[in-house]
Write an enzyme that holds these catalytic residues in place. Sequence first.
Site, mmCIF file in Angstrom:
data_model
loop_
_atom_site.group_PDB
_atom_site.id
_atom_site.type_symbol
_atom_site.label_atom_id
_atom_site.label_comp_id
_atom_site.label_asym_id
_atom_site.label_seq_id
_atom_site.Cartn_x
_atom_site.Cartn_y
_atom_site.Cartn_z
ATOM 1 N N ARG A 66 0.812 -1.214 0.000
ATOM 2 C CA ARG A 66 0.000 0.000 0.000
ATOM 3 C C ARG A 66 0.849 1.269 0.000
ATOM 4 N NH1 ARG A 66 -2.404 0.255 4.504
ATOM 5 N NH2 ARG A 66 -3.782 -1.526 4.189
ATOM 6 N N TYR A 119 -8.328 23.986 -9.749
ATOM 7 C CA TYR A 119 -9.071 22.899 -10.398
ATOM 8 C C TYR A 119 -10.349 22.643 -9.577
ATOM 9 C CZ TYR A 119 -10.419 18.110 -11.293
ATOM 10 O OH TYR A 119 -11.158 16.978 -11.541
ATOM 11 N N ASP A 191 0.622 23.382 -6.591
ATOM 12 C CA ASP A 191 0.235 22.366 -7.571
ATOM 13 C C ASP A 191 0.899 22.770 -8.890
ATOM 14 O OD1 ASP A 191 -1.047 21.012 -9.657
ATOM 15 O OD2 ASP A 191 -2.918 20.802 -8.519
ATOM 16 N N LYS A 216 -1.623 14.134 -16.154
ATOM 17 C CA LYS A 216 -1.521 15.121 -17.234
ATOM 18 C C LYS A 216 -0.169 14.985 -17.956
ATOM 19 C CE LYS A 216 -5.268 16.332 -15.083
ATOM 20 N NZ LYS A 216 -6.455 15.525 -15.338
HETATM 21 C C1 3LM Z 1 -8.973 18.945 -15.726
HETATM 22 N N1 3LM Z 1 -7.745 18.283 -13.790
HETATM 23 O O1 3LM Z 1 -9.463 18.667 -16.813
HETATM 24 P P1 3LM Z 1 -6.421 13.771 -10.939
HETATM 25 N N2 3LM Z 1 -4.618 19.469 -10.033
HETATM 26 C C2 3LM Z 1 -4.875 20.058 -11.222
HETATM 27 C C3 3LM Z 1 -5.729 19.426 -12.150
HETATM 28 O O2 3LM Z 1 -5.952 20.032 -13.314
HETATM 29 C C4 3LM Z 1 -6.322 18.186 -11.804
HETATM 30 C C5 3LM Z 1 -6.046 17.617 -10.564
HETATM 31 C C6 3LM Z 1 -5.182 18.283 -9.699
HETATM 32 C C7 3LM Z 1 -8.670 17.894 -14.732
HETATM 33 C C8 3LM Z 1 -9.233 16.659 -14.703
HETATM 34 S S1 3LM Z 1 -11.898 17.080 -14.675
HETATM 35 C C9 3LM Z 1 -13.212 15.989 -14.525
HETATM 36 C C10 3LM Z 1 -10.499 16.227 -15.318
HETATM 37 C C11 3LM Z 1 -4.249 21.369 -11.544
HETATM 38 C C12 3LM Z 1 -7.265 17.491 -12.724
HETATM 39 C C13 3LM Z 1 -6.615 16.301 -10.131
HETATM 40 O O3 3LM Z 1 -6.979 13.274 -9.652
HETATM 41 O O4 3LM Z 1 -5.215 13.008 -11.361
HETATM 42 O O5 3LM Z 1 -7.470 13.906 -12.004
HETATM 43 O O6 3LM Z 1 -5.852 15.263 -10.658
HETATM 44 O O7 3LM Z 1 -8.674 20.115 -15.414
#
Ligand code: 3LM
Length: 410
Positions: A66, A119, A191, A216
């Site tokens: 984990r 986000y 971030d 991303k």
């Molecule tokens: C998006 N963003 O389309 P995950 N920090 C940032 C992000 O842009 C994101 C996360 C954290 C998008 C996802 S929206 C339904 C799709 C700056 C995610 C979160 O948990 O790996 O998705 O990261 O902007």
Amino acid sequence: MAKKHGEGSNRPQGFATRAIHLGYDPMDENGALTPPIYMTSTYAFESAEAGGELFRGERKGYIYGRNRNPTQNILEERIASLEGGESGLALASGMGAISAMCWSLLEAGDEIVIDHTLYGNSFALFTHGLTKFGITVHAVDLTDLANLDKVLTKKTKLVYFETPANPNLRVIDIAVVSERAHAAGALAVVDNTFCTPALQRPLEHGADLVLHSATKYLGGHGDLLAGLVAGPHELVHRIRQHGLRYLTGATISPMTAFLVMRGIKTLELRMERHSNSAAAIADMLAAHPAVAWVAYPFHDGFDQVAVARKQMTMGGGLVSFELNGGYDAGMAFMNGVELVTRAVSLGDTETLVQHPASMTHAAYTPEERASHGISEGLVRLSVGLENLEDLLTDMEAGLDAAMASRAAAE
Ligand code: 3LM
């Protein structure tokens, strides 16, 4: 004795070299060029006593999947090195990384400051999630330091922001905000998803921790979800031992850790191409009669271009814009493109377009969006790695559709 892989010079290795080689020697794994994917949930103990020693931290090794896995560990060493931090941590998603960080470093009674443009689900975690557990959250515009000074108190534990921010690409001065946070006894957490360490390294500007949605650009191919953390050993260790091990259990799969490492090998090259194409598209949009305004960190007309150029080496792959005709024109643009794919997420090889107000930032109320700089007509484009000429042709088709929809409405 034979030299170990990558040894031989005292000069620090460059970014791409570390992204490709760091923390792995094929000779340790039967000559396998790429690190093996250790698909195991648990690890055998050499003896009954050895198991106890591992649990007490008196012996180094693996106990259970984990919180640690050898494939994951190479990825963690790489992100630490690329961001310039002592330690790294890999988790199942960006949200897993952010929530593991919060649960590990905060407790009831604490206060935190967040930038008001984040986000959508990060914003929801802070404003709807943490607030249920006795944490006070101040959402302010961190591009104006006076706002930060107004809400910093002795109880402030951390100041959290994205730069460039999702979705309107507002840029926040990492050095200045970090300095203010430190003076108040708080940590600065950034971030860095939109830039990646190839374009911006927040720890070098004074931030304490860096987080990523590795879903991303780091993964880079739209085929995985992952999160990463980098920073000082003590903080990262706490996030692994509390946030990952028993507060979220947001473990990255070994297969995904392998895929993120594969993505990172080409990160520097990809970020350069994303940035060059995005800059050209921002120029084209800015000169187009269908476009009301464009946000791109390195664009000369951009509000925070000076701060962007101070802390980023290129402008990144995202371009946000508003069309004349607002929401309806934005929808017509999105339906008028063919090569560009209508999808949320970003940082993939494919160019993606989405509408923040109804998609990624639907967690904000309309009032919050209005006061936090997320207009109803805003369109966000994640510029991919296709040939620029093909993208420009497709963008023209979308802009024609937007202009036709506006003419029909008049
Ligand atoms: C998006 N963003 O389309 P995950 N920090 C940032 C992000 O842009 C994101 C996360 C954290 C998008 C996802 S929206 C339904 C799709 C700056 C995610 C979160 O948990 O790996 O998705 O990261 O902007």
